[in-house]
Design a protein around this motif. Structure first.
Motif, PDB file in Angstrom:
ATOM      1  N   LYS A  58       0.915  13.417  12.179  1.00 39.30           N
ATOM      2  CA  LYS A  58       0.569  12.660  10.967  1.00 39.30           C
ATOM      3  C   LYS A  58       1.793  12.051  10.292  1.00 39.30           C
ATOM      4  N   CYS A  59       2.948  12.677  10.497  1.00 38.80           N
ATOM      5  CA  CYS A  59       4.194  12.103   9.987  1.00 38.80           C
ATOM      6  C   CYS A  59       4.443  10.749  10.656  1.00 38.80           C
ATOM      7  N   ALA A  60       4.189  10.700  11.967  1.00 35.00           N
ATOM      8  CA  ALA A  60       4.444   9.474  12.734  1.00 35.00           C
ATOM      9  C   ALA A  60       3.390   8.399  12.480  1.00 35.00           C
ATOM     10  N   THR A  61       2.145   8.825  12.214  1.00 37.13           N
ATOM     11  CA  THR A  61       1.077   7.832  12.061  1.00 37.13           C
ATOM     12  C   THR A  61       0.921   7.347  10.612  1.00 37.13           C
ATOM     13  N   LEU A  62       1.487   8.084   9.645  1.00 35.37           N
ATOM     14  CA  LEU A  62       1.307   7.695   8.234  1.00 35.37           C
ATOM     15  C   LEU A  62       1.707   6.235   7.943  1.00 35.37           C
ATOM     16  N   PRO A  63       2.895   5.794   8.390  1.00 31.66           N
ATOM     17  CA  PRO A  63       3.263   4.396   8.090  1.00 31.66           C
ATOM     18  C   PRO A  63       2.246   3.403   8.652  1.00 31.66           C
ATOM     19  N   TRP A  64       1.648   3.756   9.775  1.00 33.95           N
ATOM     20  CA  TRP A  64       0.696   2.850  10.433  1.00 33.95           C
ATOM     21  C   TRP A  64      -0.636   2.811   9.695  1.00 33.95           C
ATOM     22  N   HIS A  65      -1.080   3.953   9.191  1.00 32.56           N
ATOM     23  CA  HIS A  65      -2.286   3.949   8.362  1.00 32.56           C
ATOM     24  C   HIS A  65      -2.040   3.131   7.088  1.00 32.56           C
ATOM     25  N   THR A  66      -0.822   3.261   6.581  1.00 35.81           N
ATOM     26  CA  THR A  66      -0.454   2.507   5.375  1.00 35.81           C
ATOM     27  C   THR A  66      -0.433   1.005   5.676  1.00 35.81           C
ATOM     28  N   LEU A  67      -0.021   0.681   6.881  1.00 35.95           N
ATOM     29  CA  LEU A  67      -0.034  -0.729   7.313  1.00 35.95           C
ATOM     30  C   LEU A  67      -1.437  -1.326   7.234  1.00 35.95           C
ATOM     31  N   ILE A  68      -2.407  -0.596   7.748  1.00 35.18           N
ATOM     32  CA  ILE A  68      -3.788  -1.098   7.738  1.00 35.18           C
ATOM     33  C   ILE A  68      -4.272  -1.276   6.296  1.00 35.18           C
ATOM     34  N   ALA A  69      -3.934  -0.306   5.436  1.00 33.80           N
ATOM     35  CA  ALA A  69      -4.314  -0.415   4.024  1.00 33.80           C
ATOM     36  C   ALA A  69      -3.668  -1.641   3.383  1.00 33.80           C
ATOM     37  N   ALA A  70      -2.407  -1.898   3.745  1.00 38.62           N
ATOM     38  CA  ALA A  70      -1.703  -3.054   3.180  1.00 38.62           C
ATOM     39  C   ALA A  70      -2.335  -4.358   3.685  1.00 38.62           C
ATOM     40  N   LEU A  71      -2.689  -4.393   4.959  1.00 39.14           N
ATOM     41  CA  LEU A  71      -3.326  -5.593   5.510  1.00 39.14           C
ATOM     42  C   LEU A  71      -4.679  -5.828   4.837  1.00 39.14           C
ATOM     43  N   ASP A  72      -5.368  -4.733   4.523  1.00 35.57           N
ATOM     44  CA  ASP A  72      -6.649  -4.840   3.814  1.00 35.57           C
ATOM     45  C   ASP A  72      -6.433  -5.061   2.323  1.00 35.57           C
ATOM     46  N   ASN A  73      -5.161  -5.034   1.939  1.00 40.45           N
ATOM     47  CA  ASN A  73      -4.739  -5.210   0.549  1.00 40.45           C
ATOM     48  C   ASN A  73      -5.376  -4.189  -0.388  1.00 40.45           C
ATOM     49  N   GLN A  74      -5.397  -2.957   0.070  1.00 45.86           N
ATOM     50  CA  GLN A  74      -5.871  -1.868  -0.770  1.00 45.86           C
ATOM     51  C   GLN A  74      -4.680  -1.353  -1.563  1.00 45.86           C
ATOM     52  N   HIS A  75      -4.899  -1.159  -2.828  1.00 45.87           N
ATOM     53  CA  HIS A  75      -3.774  -0.679  -3.630  1.00 45.87           C
ATOM     54  C   HIS A  75      -3.820   0.830  -3.845  1.00 45.87           C
ATOM     55  N   GLN A  76      -4.883   1.456  -3.382  1.00 46.65           N
ATOM     56  CA  GLN A  76      -4.916   2.911  -3.529  1.00 46.65           C
ATOM     57  C   GLN A  76      -4.068   3.585  -2.453  1.00 46.65           C
ATOM     58  N   THR A  77      -3.839   4.849  -2.655  1.00 47.46           N
ATOM     59  CA  THR A  77      -3.006   5.611  -1.744  1.00 47.46           C
ATOM     60  C   THR A  77      -3.831   6.078  -0.535  1.00 47.46           C
TER      61      THR A  77
ATOM     62  N   ALA B   1       0.850  -1.191   0.000  1.00 42.92           N
ATOM     63  CA  ALA B   1       0.000   0.000   0.000  1.00 42.92           C
ATOM     64  C   ALA B   1       0.884   1.238   0.000  1.00 42.92           C
ATOM     65  N   GLN B   2       0.290   2.325  -0.478  1.00 45.36           N
ATOM     66  CA  GLN B   2       0.998   3.607  -0.492  1.00 45.36           C
ATOM     67  C   GLN B   2       0.379   4.553   0.525  1.00 45.36           C
ATOM     68  N   GLY B   3       1.221   5.365   1.113  1.00 52.06           N
ATOM     69  CA  GLY B   3       0.732   6.392   2.026  1.00 52.06           C
ATOM     70  C   GLY B   3       1.247   7.754   1.613  1.00 52.06           C
ATOM     71  N   PHE B   4       0.418   8.769   1.840  1.00 55.22           N
ATOM     72  CA  PHE B   4       0.805  10.133   1.480  1.00 55.22           C
ATOM     73  C   PHE B   4       0.286  11.103   2.525  1.00 55.22           C
ATOM     74  N   ASN B   5       1.163  11.915   3.020  1.00 54.12           N
ATOM     75  CA  ASN B   5       0.797  12.948   3.989  1.00 54.12           C
ATOM     76  C   ASN B   5       1.047  14.320   3.366  1.00 54.12           C
ATOM     77  N   PRO B   6      -0.011  14.924   2.787  1.00 49.73           N
ATOM     78  CA  PRO B   6       0.178  16.190   2.053  1.00 49.73           C
ATOM     79  C   PRO B   6       0.670  17.335   2.934  1.00 49.73           C
ATOM     80  N   LEU B   7       0.390  17.236   4.220  1.00 48.61           N
ATOM     81  CA  LEU B   7       0.782  18.284   5.159  1.00 48.61           C
ATOM     82  C   LEU B   7       2.297  18.478   5.179  1.00 48.61           C
ATOM     83  N   CYS B   8       3.020  17.359   5.073  1.00 45.68           N
ATOM     84  CA  CYS B   8       4.478  17.403   5.171  1.00 45.68           C
ATOM     85  C   CYS B   8       5.134  17.007   3.855  1.00 45.68           C
ATOM     86  N   GLY B   9       4.390  16.247   3.036  1.00 45.37           N
ATOM     87  CA  GLY B   9       4.958  15.743   1.785  1.00 45.37           C
ATOM     88  C   GLY B   9       5.499  14.328   1.900  1.00 45.37           C
ATOM     89  N   ASP B  10       5.250  13.688   3.043  1.00 40.91           N
ATOM     90  CA  ASP B  10       5.737  12.313   3.233  1.00 40.91           C
ATOM     91  C   ASP B  10       5.023  11.361   2.281  1.00 40.91           C
TER      92      ASP B  10
END
Ligand code: ZN
Length: 149
Positions: free
Chosen positions: A126-145, A31-40
């Motif tokens: 949000k910088c710290a939590t982004l990888p974790w939100h991405t983790l949940i998306a990956a576990l759900d096997n979502q391919h969107q960002t 899964a991909q994660g994006f944090n527009p606030l910081c650009g992560d």
């Protein structure tokens, strides 16, 4: 020893020399994660077998806090079941959003308290939590960002 200093060192160390960076051969979740606030931006790869997270790696362009969080998360995940990984997310998210205190974190997760200090900088949570939100998306096997906004 000053614990807050130790935690600071841990973030600096993982931010500068992140672990588990790169594409994961044989991954079956992503899964991909994006944090527009910081650009992560990051892509998380998981290899899940028999309901267990066997391995986790990531690639990305992210700030030191996000990179450190992703690095520590991938280290923490290996060997945990999917259910446990989701539980780790919940606890970490609760910590970062102030729902639980440092003392209420399970002892097994005490290394992640290093990132708890980020709560003092709401813009960076949000910088710290982004990888974790991405983790949940990956576990759900979502391919969107996943976006933090
Ligand atoms: Zn960031």
């Amino acid at each position: 020893m000053d614990l807050s200093e130790l935690y600071q060192d841990l973030i600096l160390d993982h931010g500068k020399r992140p672990r588990n960076v790169g594409e994961l051969p044989g991954h079956n979740r992503e899964a991909q994660g994006f944090n527009p606030l910081c650009g992560d931006k990051l892509t998380l790869y998981l290899r899940v077998d028999d309901g267990k997270v066997k391995d986790a790696k990531f690639v990305g362009k992210s700030c030191a806090i996000c990179t450190a969080s992703a690095s520590m998360m991938t280290e923490e995940l290996a060997g945990h079941s999917e259910a446990e990984a989701r539980e780790l997310f919940t606890r970490f998210h609760d910590l970062m959003t102030g729902k639980i205190t440092d003392e209420q974190m399970p002892e097994s997760m005490d290394r992640l308290l290093a990132l708890g200090g980020v709560r003092r900088f709401p813009m960076r949570v949000k910088c710290a939590t982004l990888p974790w939100h991405t983790l949940i998306a990956a576990l759900d096997n979502q391919h969107q960002t996943v976006k933090t906004e």
